[in-house]
Design an enzyme around this catalytic site. Structure first.
Site, mmCIF file in Angstrom:
data_model
loop_
_atom_site.group_PDB
_atom_site.id
_atom_site.type_symbol
_atom_site.label_atom_id
_atom_site.label_comp_id
_atom_site.label_asym_id
_atom_site.label_seq_id
_atom_site.Cartn_x
_atom_site.Cartn_y
_atom_site.Cartn_z
ATOM 1 C CD GLU A 1 -1.247 -2.307 2.183
ATOM 2 O OE1 GLU A 1 -1.994 -2.889 2.991
ATOM 3 O OE2 GLU A 1 -0.044 -2.637 2.028
ATOM 4 C CB ALA B 1 13.323 -37.210 -9.587
ATOM 5 N NE ARG C 1 17.430 -27.461 -4.283
ATOM 6 C CZ ARG C 1 18.557 -28.139 -4.399
ATOM 7 N NH1 ARG C 1 19.716 -27.485 -4.514
ATOM 8 N NH2 ARG C 1 18.551 -29.458 -4.400
ATOM 9 C CB THR D 1 19.749 -37.214 1.079
ATOM 10 O OG1 THR D 1 18.554 -37.972 0.876
ATOM 11 C CG2 THR D 1 19.921 -36.245 -0.083
ATOM 12 N NE ARG E 1 24.780 -26.462 -7.702
ATOM 13 C CZ ARG E 1 24.013 -27.288 -6.983
ATOM 14 N NH1 ARG E 1 23.726 -26.999 -5.725
ATOM 15 N NH2 ARG E 1 23.509 -28.383 -7.525
ATOM 16 C CD GLU F 1 15.243 -30.528 -3.383
ATOM 17 O OE1 GLU F 1 16.139 -31.225 -3.885
ATOM 18 O OE2 GLU F 1 15.036 -29.353 -3.728
ATOM 19 N N GLY G 1 15.769 -38.361 1.257
ATOM 20 C CA GLY G 1 15.363 -39.492 0.438
ATOM 21 C C GLY G 1 14.040 -40.121 0.834
#
Length: 347
Positions: free
Chosen positions: A53, A157, A190, A202, A213, A289, A291
Site C-alpha cells: 500500500e 524424482a 528453492r 541423502t 545454483r 527433497e 530421500g
C-alpha cells in the site's frame, strides 16, 4: 469479471513479484484507481521494506486524487507497528475513501483489526473479492499462522519403474533421473521456499550443496536430519555459507551463527517435533527433497501440503522404491522428456 475482481487480480499479479523475498511477511499487491484508471501500483518487495500500500500510494503522480480514489489490496492492511508503520494509518492520513480487500489477514497481530480501523475512520471497505485466489497466493503464510507450522512441500524424482535411487553407485553425487530443464525448475523452487530439508543418507550419498545454483534468488535455509552425527565433516552442509539447522539426538556439534543444532527425541515420531522447531525458527515453508525414508516419515505423519513428483524416462530395474501417496492427482504437465505431477493435500 467485474471491476473489483479485475483490480484484485492485478494485485495478485503484482504480489507474485515478491515470491521468495518477503518472508516472514506475506506477498501483497496493491493498486489505486481513480475514475476507472489505475493511477498507482505497488507490491511488498522485501521484509523490512515498505508494504504494498505504501509503494502504491507513493507511486501516484498526482496525490490530490487520493481523496477521491479507491485502493485495492490483496490482503488486509496491517494495523500494527513492525519494522514499518501501519498501512492503515497511511490510508487514513491520505483520506482514501474506498478500500477493497481480497482476504482477511489471519496473523493474530492483524486479524480484522485493520478493517476495523478503516471502518472507524469512516472509510468504505469491501472485503472478500477473489478471496480464494488471495488465500491461495499466501497459503504458506496462512498455514504458518493458522496451523502453527510451515507449509510443507514434498519433492522427489522417480524412474518409470518407480525407483527413487539405484541400489548402488560409485560416486558421492546424485544419479540424475530428470532432465536439465526439470533440475533448473527445482532450483527456482528453492529460491521460492524458505527452507530445504533432507535426511542423513541423502547427505552421505550425494553430498548436496542444497542451494540455488541454477536460478537467481535467495538460498533456502538448510535443514538436515542427522540422528547419530554420521555426516562427514567434509560435507557441504558444514561449510557455514548458508544458515543450516541440524536435528540430532545430542548436541555434540558446536553451534555457530550459521549452523544450529536442535536436539529431538528419535524414540518418538520425529516429524511433529521437526515442524514445531521450524515454527519456532519462524520458517514458513520447507521443501523436503528426500530421500525415501525422510519423505515417508512426513507422509505417514500426514504432515505435508503439496507433493511435486518428477517421472523421468529411465528405468533402474532395482533400487530404492519411491514413496507412495494415497491421494488423487491434482495436475500433470510435461517438462521436456519428464512428467511432473503436483498433488495437493487438503486434509
Amino acid at each position: 469479471m467485474d471491476n473489483h475482481e479485475q483490480y484484485i487480480a492485478r494485485c495478485i499479479e503484482l504480489a507474485k513479484n515478491g515470491f521468495g523475498t518477503t518472508y516472514p511477511n506475506p506477498m501483497v499487491g496493491s493498486v489505486i484507481v481513480y475514475n476507472g484508471e489505475i493511477i498507482g501500483e505497488g507490491w511488498h518487495q522485501k521484509a523490512g521494506e515498505p508494504h504494498a500500500e505504501v509503494n502504491a500510494i507513493h507511486s501516484v503522480k498526482n496525490p490530490s486524487l487520493l481523496d477521491k480514489a479507491t485502493i485495492y489490496v490483496s490482503l488486509e492492511p496491517c494495523s500494527h507497528f513492525g519494522k514499518t508503520p501501519p498501512c492503515c494509518d497511511l490510508i487514513i492520513k491520505n483520506k482514501i475513501p474506498n478500500v477493497v480487500i481480497g482476504t482477511v489477514d489471519s496473523n493474530i497481530k492483524v486479524a480484522g483489526n485493520g478493517i476495523k480501523r478503516l471502518h472507524e475512520a469512516g472509510i468504505n471497505v469491501v472485503v472478500g473479492v477473489l478471496e480464494k485466489e488471495c488465500y491461495e497466493l499466501n497459503r504458506r503464510f496462512f498455514t504458518f499462522h493458522e496451523k502453527k507450522r510451515p507449509y510443507i512441500i514434498l519433492k522427489w524424482a522417480q524412474t518409470q519403474d518407480s525407483f527413487i535411487a539405484p541400489t548402488e553407485k560409485e560416486e558421492l553425487k546424485p544419479v540424475w533421473i530428470t532432465n536439465l530443464q526439470s533440475r533448473q525448475l527445482v532450483h527456482k523452487w528453492r529460491t521460492e521456499e524458505q527452507a530445504i530439508l533432507v535426511g542423513t543418507q541423502t547427505v552421505i550419498d550425494d553430498n548436496p550443496q542444497l542451494n540455488a545454483r541454477d536460478w537467481e534468488g535467495n538460498n533456502p535455509i538448510r535443514i538436515v536430519i542427522d540422528q547419530r552425527n554420521r555426516i562427514p565433516k567434509t560435507a557441504h552442509i558444514w561449510d557455514n555459507k548458508i544458515k543450516t539447522i541440524v536435528f540430532s539426538n545430542e548436541n555434540s556439534i558446536p553451534s555457530s551463527a550459521n549452523t544450529i543444532v536442535e536436539v529431538i527425541d528419535f524414540q518418538q515420531n520425529i516429524a511433529p517435533q521437526i515442524v514445531e522447531k521450524l515454527y519456532q525458527h519462524q520458517i514458513q515453508s520447507v521443501i523436503i527433497e528426500g530421500g525415501a525414508q525422510t519423505l515417508q516419515t512426513f507422509i505417514d505423519a500426514t504432515l505435508w501440503d503439496e507433493a511435486r513428483i518428477f517421472i523421468g524416462n529411465s528405468t533402474f530395474g532395482t533400487g530404492k522404491k519411491a514413496p507412495v501417496l494415497n491421494t488423487s492427482l491434482s495436475t500433470k504437465e510435461r517438462i521436456g522428456t519428464d512428467e511432473l505431477l503436483i498433488i495437493r493435500n487438503y486434509d
